[in-house]
Design a protein around this motif. Sequence first.
Motif, PDB file in Angstrom:
ATOM      1  N   ASP A   1       1.549   1.227   0.274  1.00 56.23           N
ATOM      2  CA  ASP A   1       1.950   1.288   1.675  1.00 56.23           C
ATOM      3  C   ASP A   1       3.217   2.129   1.798  1.00 56.23           C
ATOM      4  O   ASP A   1       4.103   2.084   0.932  1.00 56.23           O
ATOM      5  CB  ASP A   1       2.233  -0.114   2.219  1.00 56.23           C
ATOM      6  CG  ASP A   1       1.001  -1.006   2.159  1.00 56.23           C
ATOM      7  OD1 ASP A   1      -0.117  -0.473   2.096  1.00 56.23           O
ATOM      8  OD2 ASP A   1       1.181  -2.243   2.172  1.00 56.23           O
ATOM      9  N   TYR A   2       3.312   2.899   2.888  1.00 53.31           N
ATOM     10  CA  TYR A   2       4.519   3.711   3.038  1.00 53.31           C
ATOM     11  C   TYR A   2       5.512   3.037   3.967  1.00 53.31           C
ATOM     12  O   TYR A   2       5.165   2.148   4.750  1.00 53.31           O
ATOM     13  CB  TYR A   2       4.182   5.131   3.480  1.00 53.31           C
ATOM     14  CG  TYR A   2       3.725   5.317   4.902  1.00 53.31           C
ATOM     15  CD1 TYR A   2       4.638   5.670   5.903  1.00 53.31           C
ATOM     16  CD2 TYR A   2       2.383   5.231   5.253  1.00 53.31           C
ATOM     17  CE1 TYR A   2       4.212   5.885   7.207  1.00 53.31           C
ATOM     18  CE2 TYR A   2       1.951   5.449   6.551  1.00 53.31           C
ATOM     19  CZ  TYR A   2       2.879   5.777   7.526  1.00 53.31           C
ATOM     20  OH  TYR A   2       2.457   5.996   8.818  1.00 53.31           O
ATOM     21  N   ARG A   3       6.764   3.472   3.834  1.00 49.47           N
ATOM     22  CA  ARG A   3       7.864   2.836   4.558  1.00 49.47           C
ATOM     23  C   ARG A   3       8.366   3.722   5.695  1.00 49.47           C
ATOM     24  O   ARG A   3       8.365   4.949   5.592  1.00 49.47           O
ATOM     25  CB  ARG A   3       9.020   2.531   3.598  1.00 49.47           C
ATOM     26  CG  ARG A   3       8.784   1.293   2.749  1.00 49.47           C
ATOM     27  CD  ARG A   3       9.839   1.130   1.690  1.00 49.47           C
ATOM     28  NE  ARG A   3       9.641   2.095   0.598  1.00 49.47           N
ATOM     29  CZ  ARG A   3      10.304   2.071  -0.549  1.00 49.47           C
ATOM     30  NH1 ARG A   3      11.219   1.156  -0.760  1.00 49.47           N
ATOM     31  NH2 ARG A   3      10.060   2.959  -1.474  1.00 49.47           N
TER      32      ARG A   3
ATOM     33  N   ASP B   1      12.164  -1.958  11.274  1.00 47.73           N
ATOM     34  CA  ASP B   1      11.584  -3.217  10.805  1.00 47.73           C
ATOM     35  C   ASP B   1      10.663  -3.850  11.834  1.00 47.73           C
ATOM     36  O   ASP B   1      10.181  -4.969  11.642  1.00 47.73           O
ATOM     37  CB  ASP B   1      12.675  -4.207  10.396  1.00 47.73           C
ATOM     38  CG  ASP B   1      13.654  -4.493  11.536  1.00 47.73           C
ATOM     39  OD1 ASP B   1      13.437  -3.987  12.658  1.00 47.73           O
ATOM     40  OD2 ASP B   1      14.629  -5.226  11.301  1.00 47.73           O
TER      41      ASP B   1
ATOM     42  N   ASP C   1       0.645  -8.382   3.489  1.00 47.87           N
ATOM     43  CA  ASP C   1       1.946  -8.119   2.887  1.00 47.87           C
ATOM     44  C   ASP C   1       2.063  -8.646   1.465  1.00 47.87           C
ATOM     45  O   ASP C   1       3.102  -8.455   0.814  1.00 47.87           O
ATOM     46  CB  ASP C   1       3.061  -8.749   3.737  1.00 47.87           C
ATOM     47  CG  ASP C   1       3.214  -8.056   5.083  1.00 47.87           C
ATOM     48  OD1 ASP C   1       2.838  -6.865   5.172  1.00 47.87           O
ATOM     49  OD2 ASP C   1       3.694  -8.704   6.038  1.00 47.87           O
TER      50      ASP C   1
ATOM     51  N   SER D   1       1.650  -4.299  -1.812  1.00 47.95           N
ATOM     52  CA  SER D   1       1.784  -3.011  -1.135  1.00 47.95           C
ATOM     53  C   SER D   1       0.762  -1.992  -1.635  1.00 47.95           C
ATOM     54  O   SER D   1       0.719  -0.874  -1.128  1.00 47.95           O
ATOM     55  CB  SER D   1       3.201  -2.448  -1.350  1.00 47.95           C
ATOM     56  OG  SER D   1       3.414  -2.171  -2.729  1.00 47.95           O
TER      57      SER D   1
ATOM     58  N   ASN E   1       8.655   7.009  -1.674  1.00 48.55           N
ATOM     59  CA  ASN E   1       8.471   6.249  -0.445  1.00 48.55           C
ATOM     60  C   ASN E   1       7.280   5.317  -0.519  1.00 48.55           C
ATOM     61  O   ASN E   1       7.374   4.138  -0.159  1.00 48.55           O
ATOM     62  CB  ASN E   1       8.321   7.202   0.747  1.00 48.55           C
ATOM     63  CG  ASN E   1       8.219   6.466   2.060  1.00 48.55           C
ATOM     64  OD1 ASN E   1       7.174   5.918   2.389  1.00 48.55           O
ATOM     65  ND2 ASN E   1       9.314   6.437   2.807  1.00 48.55           N
ATOM     66  N   ASN E   2       6.156   5.830  -0.988  1.00 47.50           N
ATOM     67  CA  ASN E   2       4.944   4.998  -1.087  1.00 47.50           C
ATOM     68  C   ASN E   2       4.542   4.765  -2.540  1.00 47.50           C
ATOM     69  O   ASN E   2       3.404   4.421  -2.817  1.00 47.50           O
ATOM     70  CB  ASN E   2       3.794   5.621  -0.305  1.00 47.50           C
ATOM     71  CG  ASN E   2       3.451   7.018  -0.801  1.00 47.50           C
ATOM     72  OD1 ASN E   2       4.170   7.608  -1.613  1.00 47.50           O
ATOM     73  ND2 ASN E   2       2.341   7.558  -0.318  1.00 47.50           N
TER      74      ASN E   2
ATOM     75  N   ASP F   1       9.965  -5.567   4.929  1.00 41.52           N
ATOM     76  CA  ASP F   1      10.657  -4.585   4.089  1.00 41.52           C
ATOM     77  C   ASP F   1      10.355  -3.150   4.521  1.00 41.52           C
ATOM     78  O   ASP F   1      10.309  -2.223   3.695  1.00 41.52           O
ATOM     79  CB  ASP F   1      10.280  -4.768   2.617  1.00 41.52           C
ATOM     80  CG  ASP F   1      10.644  -6.134   2.074  1.00 41.52           C
ATOM     81  OD1 ASP F   1      11.674  -6.690   2.539  1.00 41.52           O
ATOM     82  OD2 ASP F   1       9.907  -6.669   1.234  1.00 41.52           O
ATOM     83  N   ASN F   2      10.117  -2.944   5.836  1.00 36.03           N
ATOM     84  CA  ASN F   2       9.864  -1.618   6.414  1.00 36.03           C
ATOM     85  C   ASN F   2       8.541  -0.992   5.985  1.00 36.03           C
ATOM     86  O   ASN F   2       8.298   0.191   6.223  1.00 36.03           O
ATOM     87  CB  ASN F   2      11.000  -0.643   6.072  1.00 36.03           C
ATOM     88  CG  ASN F   2      12.354  -1.145   6.496  1.00 36.03           C
ATOM     89  OD1 ASN F   2      13.192  -1.498   5.660  1.00 36.03           O
ATOM     90  ND2 ASN F   2      12.578  -1.215   7.801  1.00 36.03           N
ATOM     91  N   PHE F   3       7.664  -1.778   5.357  1.00 31.65           N
ATOM     92  CA  PHE F   3       6.366  -1.246   4.937  1.00 31.65           C
ATOM     93  C   PHE F   3       5.351  -1.337   6.074  1.00 31.65           C
ATOM     94  O   PHE F   3       5.294  -2.349   6.780  1.00 31.65           O
ATOM     95  CB  PHE F   3       5.813  -2.027   3.735  1.00 31.65           C
ATOM     96  CG  PHE F   3       6.430  -1.657   2.425  1.00 31.65           C
ATOM     97  CD1 PHE F   3       6.070  -0.483   1.785  1.00 31.65           C
ATOM     98  CD2 PHE F   3       7.355  -2.494   1.814  1.00 31.65           C
ATOM     99  CE1 PHE F   3       6.636  -0.151   0.567  1.00 31.65           C
ATOM    100  CE2 PHE F   3       7.921  -2.163   0.600  1.00 31.65           C
ATOM    101  CZ  PHE F   3       7.561  -0.980  -0.026  1.00 31.65           C
TER     102      PHE F   3
END
Length: 810
Positions: free
Chosen positions: A284-286, A290, A360, A363, A254-255, A303-305
Amino acid sequence: MTIFTSMQKFICTFFLLTSLFSNAFGQNFNLGGLISDGQRQPISGVVVSVSGSNKTVVTDRDGHFLIKSLDSGTTTIRFARLGYTAIEKTFNIHTDDLKVHVILVAEVRQLKEVTIEDGHTGQKNKTESLNIQTVDAAFIQRNLGGSLMKTLERLPGIKTIGIGSGQSKPLIRGLGFNRVVVVDKGVKHEGQQWGADHGLEIDQFAANQVELIKGAASFIYGSDAIAGAIAINPAPIPMVNSIGGSVDLIGKTNNNLFGSSVNLYARNKQWFLDSRFTYQDYGDYRVPTDEVYVYDYQVKLKDNFLRNTAGREIGTHLNLGYVNERFRSVFYLSNTISNSGFFANAHGLEPRNVDAGMHDASSRDILRPSQKVNHFKIINRSVLEDGNHRFEGELGYQRNLRKEFSDYVNHGYMPSVYPSFMTVPSDLEREFDKVVYSANLRDRITLGKHELSLGLNGEHQNNGINGYTFLVPAFNQYSIGSFVYDKYRLNDNILLHAALRYDHSRIKMFSYTDWFPSTITSGAVAREEYVVRSSDLKRQFNSVVWSVGANYNLDRFSLKANVGKSFRMPIAKELGANGVNYHYFSFEKGDPSLAPEQSYQADLSLEWKAEQWSILLSPFYNYFSNYIYLNPTSGHDTNYGAGNQIFQYAQSKVVRYGAELQFKIKFLKTLTAEALGEYLSAEQRSGDKAGYTLPFSPPASALFNLTWSPVLKNRPEGTYFSIDYRVTSPQNNIVPPEKKTPGYQLINLQAGTKIKFYNQSLMISLQAQNVLNTRYLNHTSFYRLIALPEMGRNIVLSVKIPFSSIKNKS
């Protein structure tokens, strides 16, 4: 006369012979020693009983036992512990006390997947009145989370306040912060526990065994243990004449975390060295969305981060010790360093001013706002056994240096441009520098059916502050406490407990004056003034607490009951806060007149164990006569926080009750199922929020597990396939400004096995967390205030590669 003289000689001879026989056959001796496994690691909780009598003792955490007042001659002793083959040994004691070393062999049918060792099977739990659960290194590897506290969250009654993917702090039955004591190698871990975004600086790879005490434990640990304690124990002392270690590898999808922890140890007969180095790097985690809304501002997520939630952690550990049959002394040195970012749109920055493009771009970079924490610690633990006494002591030094960085933004009367005359860096929002000295001394005395513990604890804290903003004043604090704790074995089935403790604490807080002038209006007159945000303050507190309890143990059934009183002295933030908490966009004010918290608690534990199943029910009731809480008021600050709501520390009466349930059943030889449940209710009975619950009150939840542990050919035991299904109810019982949290369901998968690799057992663990990528809100999360969902799907792979060599087994 001759008859009389003969009679005198007979009587004298008779008494002389009687005396000689009495000395020869009536003298008492002690039998003690060490019990270990096939790897020569000590085994705690072994029941040692004398055949033909009611004498029974239990080995301590170091595997030692002592049976007193044995008659001379031949004695048969039985050694038994669940998971090991019970044995009987016969000893001849004639002229002196006897020291022995007994080795127990693990049963082949031992369930490797059992994780709550002392909660279900440990003998220690039968001799403690408090609710204790114990997990080992295997449990930690199998359930690795982003932090040690996150890993422990699987257990009922344990929750966390999550801070991103790498930091978290514990909640025990809904209480946290300075109400939970974390004990590392016998010394209270002291950081900045009061902040919701202040995680614990603990390396979970260095934790070998963790004991979780649910319920008031102030009579042992003093203030701050009003909700319970988490005791972290190091790895056992290496075997004699051995050298070895292990390499842990971990990765998360995930991260994009990667990390490793390397352990090396060596020991001759009496000296040993144990070291560990841990490094983790994550991006960064997701989350499964969004966009989020921060106070009605829409925030798009690329990108959901979650931008700027990356981090790095480094842990260095070095242990050096000396061991013999009666004395041991170990020095533990550790240095834990972490550098992590805060979600850029939720930490002191207005969402519309965040440079999303810069955050952004990568990450893995760590931009402002961020935090750097360095926790350095030196601990000495020593044990001396002398006859009926076991002296234990710890000395500790620790320094917690925490820095929070953020771009300078003026609020209230702060100048629009950061002045050049300031010596504080323009990006250093806050700094806390805490130095702590600790000392503990205990004497455990065995007197017949009594096991008496006498203890003395002392601690001195010095906490300095820095930075261009103010929230909590600098302070000095010291505390000293003493206690007496007695365990009395009434008979083979009943054990009684009683404890009494006295504490004295003092705190001295220092004044703080703004570095910039504010415009103060009095009537029609306005003047500029450097406002004093915190004045000098001295407070002292005294408290007497107590605890009584009982254990009733049968072959299959056990009952534990405990009632007691605990306390907690108010901390510097509660007494002297006066500033903006940018983490929560609130203005917080302390109350210098706060009294210490007083808590009364009753705990009950009922356990039944059958051949194929077991059940444990642990209800509790808790009453606070003056609970300290942060009360949201109707006022708003206009001088420093740009209109932030004012929160004032206050006290109220609080009633809490709830329970945890654990049920386990074995269907087949290789198939087991488990159900874990928890429920908590809390209500304020006085004050402005009478009728409301408490902040961070976790909702009811249940976890259902199914585990298959096949026996595979040509492969050591330890293979498992497991599925967790967690159901969490909605939390509609809230206290403003909290928001209601909907319920959710999660599915997690685990699998693992052991592989023989050059005569070593290589362990592989695989997890799939949040398999369905469910979007859900955790009511106790740091980011719950802005409705930020928890981490999405995450695959975790961990590999443990041990290696060892024994030079001389003799």
